[in-house]
Motif scaffolding. Structure first.
Motif, PDB file in Angstrom:
ATOM      1  N   SER A  21       3.019   3.921   1.209  1.00 32.91           N
ATOM      2  CA  SER A  21       3.813   4.548   0.155  1.00 32.91           C
ATOM      3  C   SER A  21       3.408   5.996  -0.010  1.00 32.91           C
ATOM      4  O   SER A  21       2.229   6.327   0.120  1.00 32.91           O
ATOM      5  N   ASP A  73      12.894   4.794  -2.842  1.00 28.81           N
ATOM      6  CA  ASP A  73      13.345   4.110  -4.040  1.00 28.81           C
ATOM      7  C   ASP A  73      14.524   4.868  -4.649  1.00 28.81           C
ATOM      8  O   ASP A  73      14.782   6.018  -4.326  1.00 28.81           O
ATOM      9  N   ASN A  74      15.252   4.206  -5.518  1.00 29.01           N
ATOM     10  CA  ASN A  74      16.458   4.802  -6.094  1.00 29.01           C
ATOM     11  C   ASN A  74      16.151   6.058  -6.896  1.00 29.01           C
ATOM     12  O   ASN A  74      16.985   6.957  -7.004  1.00 29.01           O
TER      13      ASN A  74
END
Length: 123
Positions: A21, A73-74
């Protein structure tokens, strides 16, 4: 500047998966180039994959095509590197990078902002 913090590295057995990440903060907008690089001891740093922040089209190094993939991610705050079928030669320090001034051809861009890296060891 954008701040980048990598996480998710560790030791994994050959053939296994791992997800890295990259938490991104400080950018006032999306659409800039962002990428994952890696560097093994004694080797030059190489780009693994790149994508526009908020974009969907990623480019990959030939060595990882079909094995690694990018997702975001959004909220566009985190860039993920999904790594599958890991090999010993994937062992390296993995870095997240960004260039807020570049909005295209991210695989050819020079990157100005870097995270501290996260170690991946495959055995």
């Amino acid at each position: 500047d954008v701040q980048l913090v990598e996480s998710g590295g560790g030791s994994v057995q050959a053939g296994g998966p791992l997800i890295l990440s990259c938490a991104r903060s400080g950018a006032a907008r999306s659409g800039y180039c962002t990428a994952w690089f890696r560097q093994a001891p004694g080797n030059e740093r190489e780009m693994v994959a790149s994508i526009l922040a908020g974009g969907s089209r990623a480019t990959y190094a030939d060595s990882v095509k079909g094995l690694f993939s990018l997702s975001q991610d959004n909220a566009e705050t985190t860039l993920y590197l999904h790594m599958n079928s890991l090999k010993a030669e994937d062992t390296a320090m993995y870095y997240c990078a960004a260039n807020l001034l570049r909005e295209a051809r991210c695989e050819y861009v020079s990157y100005s902002d870097w995270g501290q890296g996260t170690q991946v060891t495959v055995s």
